[in-house]
Design a protein around this motif. Structure first.
Motif, PDB file in Angstrom:
ATOM      1  N   TYR A 204       0.799  -1.055  -0.020  1.00  0.00           N
ATOM      2  CA  TYR A 204      -0.133  -0.030  -0.367  1.00  0.00           C
ATOM      3  C   TYR A 204       0.738   1.428   0.334  1.00  0.00           C
ATOM      4  O   TYR A 204       0.896   2.071  -0.676  1.00  0.00           O
ATOM      5  N   ARG A 205       1.986   1.125   0.627  1.00  0.00           N
ATOM      6  CA  ARG A 205       3.201   2.151   0.348  1.00  0.00           C
ATOM      7  C   ARG A 205       3.268   2.784  -0.795  1.00  0.00           C
ATOM      8  O   ARG A 205       3.889   3.890  -1.160  1.00  0.00           O
ATOM      9  N   LEU A 206       4.027   1.387  -1.012  1.00  0.00           N
ATOM     10  CA  LEU A 206       4.598   1.506  -2.640  1.00  0.00           C
ATOM     11  C   LEU A 206       4.298   2.410  -3.729  1.00  0.00           C
ATOM     12  O   LEU A 206       4.512   2.981  -4.825  1.00  0.00           O
ATOM     13  N   GLU A 207       2.845   1.720  -3.292  1.00  0.00           N
ATOM     14  CA  GLU A 207       1.725   2.108  -4.968  1.00  0.00           C
ATOM     15  C   GLU A 207       1.631   4.182  -3.942  1.00  0.00           C
ATOM     16  O   GLU A 207       0.671   4.789  -4.938  1.00  0.00           O
ATOM     17  N   ALA A 208       2.037   4.670  -2.871  1.00  0.00           N
ATOM     18  CA  ALA A 208       1.167   5.542  -2.943  1.00  0.00           C
ATOM     19  C   ALA A 208       1.701   6.870  -3.751  1.00  0.00           C
ATOM     20  O   ALA A 208       1.107   7.428  -4.344  1.00  0.00           O
ATOM     21  N   PRO A 209       2.606   6.578  -4.356  1.00  0.00           N
ATOM     22  CA  PRO A 209       3.853   8.030  -5.042  1.00  0.00           C
ATOM     23  C   PRO A 209       2.183   7.837  -6.000  1.00  0.00           C
ATOM     24  O   PRO A 209       1.513   9.139  -6.951  1.00  0.00           O
ATOM     25  N   CYS A 210       2.075   6.805  -6.949  1.00  0.00           N
ATOM     26  CA  CYS A 210       0.871   6.582  -7.700  1.00  0.00           C
ATOM     27  C   CYS A 210       0.171   7.273  -7.518  1.00  0.00           C
ATOM     28  O   CYS A 210      -0.126   7.920  -8.427  1.00  0.00           O
TER      29      CYS A 210
END
Ligand code: SF4
Length: 366
Positions: A204-210
């Protein structure tokens, strides 16, 4: 929608140690000469072998930085709205298990704090909250953004992971840039240093910038906390993540930061010590891989070292930073997140930039 998680998964079985062992001088020289580097060229420039060619890499990095950014260097300052946190990150002083002075600014204090930063001459501000949704809900962050927008043209947010809709609320309130650190791209290490709290959800954190890009943020900054795991691998994935975002969202300005661990409250020791020469390698390799990508370096680094990084790729620096909640208007009312190293005033940083022939930029909206 493409997800960076799928890009990362492709490297699951890649043996970085063998790759670095087999990298030879010729591979490094070829990567330096290329106009457009691919992923493997970038990894080659991050290899131990490439340390022998730092001078050549730095010269090219310098040329590319001048070509794409001229002499402009953006100045910004962080404003800590709160230091409540729901996470247990073993390497951080704000860890919810640490007994520290906690504080959250009320709206009057936010105004005062913003005014104190405004008086320093800074117009680009980064709001941080620690990561507690309960103590610093999105509505509170949005209200703070609105208050600060009265004075500051450019507002960044570095808060816990939000949904696209929530990022949109902050964009509507006036935030235009987003910052989030993945800390490490190694899922096993990630698990071992994030013991509890929502941040423990790697994906969930990994895709936050997206999600921030989808919500309309103008600028997105990412990074890994170097030293938590193998820095070569972590920075390689930071670069791939930046490249992925830039390709998926061409209109968003993507930048990276290479923070490394600094002394803080608690006794966590870094897995790897990241030396100055490693940071130089990271910045120059990234500049060759992403000639147009922003690079931001905070006051965690010493004044002398930061000054030396300016010609080879750095485009944004913080100045006269306080990592305490309420630390600009008043000192020592809460515990700082980490010790800062470059303690110069904005005026001193500005003078240094001018002396070296750079143009200090106070806000980056056009
Ligand atoms: S790194 Fe961020 S999320 Fe983790 S304890 Fe510190 S403030 Fe909280």
């Amino acid at each position: 929608l493409r997800q960076f998680y799928d890009v990362l998964a492709k490297w699951d079985n890649f043996d970085f140690d063998v790759f670095f062992k087999n990298t030879n001088d010729n591979d490094v020289l070829k990567a330096i000469e290329k106009d457009k580097l691919n992923e493997i060229d970038f990894l080659t420039l991050l290899s131990p072998k490439a340390q022998n060619y730092i001078e050549q890499i730095a010269q090219k990095a310098h040329r590319l930085t001048l070509q794409h950014f001229g002499n402009a260097k953006l100045l910004y300052a962080p404003l800590y709205l709160a230091n409540y946190c729901a996470n247990e990150c073993v390497y951080c002083g704000f860890n919810c298990k640490n007994k520290i002075k906690r504080k959250k600014l009320n709206y009057d204090e936010v105004r005062k704090e913003a005014q104190a930063i405004y008086d320093l001459g800074i117009r680009n501000i980064l709001l941080l909250t620690g990561e507690s949704r309960a103590k610093s809900p999105v509505s509170y962050i949005a209200d703070c953004v609105k208050i600060i927008k009265e004075k500051f043209p450019s507002i960044g947010i570095e808060v816990y992971e939000l949904s696209v809709e929530e990022y949109k609320q902050l964009v509507e309130a006036g935030a235009d840039s987003f910052c989030m650190y993945q800390e490490t791209y190694d899922q096993n290490v990630y698990k071992s240093v994030h013991l509890s709290g929502p941040k423990a959800d790697f994906k969930y954190r990994l895709e936050a910038p997206c999600r921030a890009c989808q919500a309309g943020m103008r600028s997105v900054n990412i990074g890994a906390l170097l030293g938590l795991s193998k820095w070569r691998k972590d920075f390689f994935f930071t670069g791939l993540h930046a490249d992925f975002l830039q390709n998926e969202y061409p209109s968003v300005e993507i930048s990276v930061s290479p923070p490394r661990m600094r002394p803080h409250i608690g006794d966590y020791e870094p897995a790897e010590i990241v030396e100055d020469k490693d940071i130089v390698q990271i910045i120059t390799a990234y500049r060759l891989f992403m000639p147009r990508g922003g690079i931001s370096v905070s006051t965690r680094e010493s004044s002398e070292f930061r000054d030396n990084l300016l010609p080879i790729g750095v485009t944004k620096i913080s100045a006269e930073s306080s990592t305490e909640v309420g630390g600009y208007a008043e000192k020592n009312i809460s515990t700082a997140q980490f010790d800062i190293s470059d303690e110069r005033t904005v005026k001193e940083v500005q003078n240094m930039l001018i002396e070296k022939g750079y143009q200090p930029v106070y806000h980056d909206w056009f």
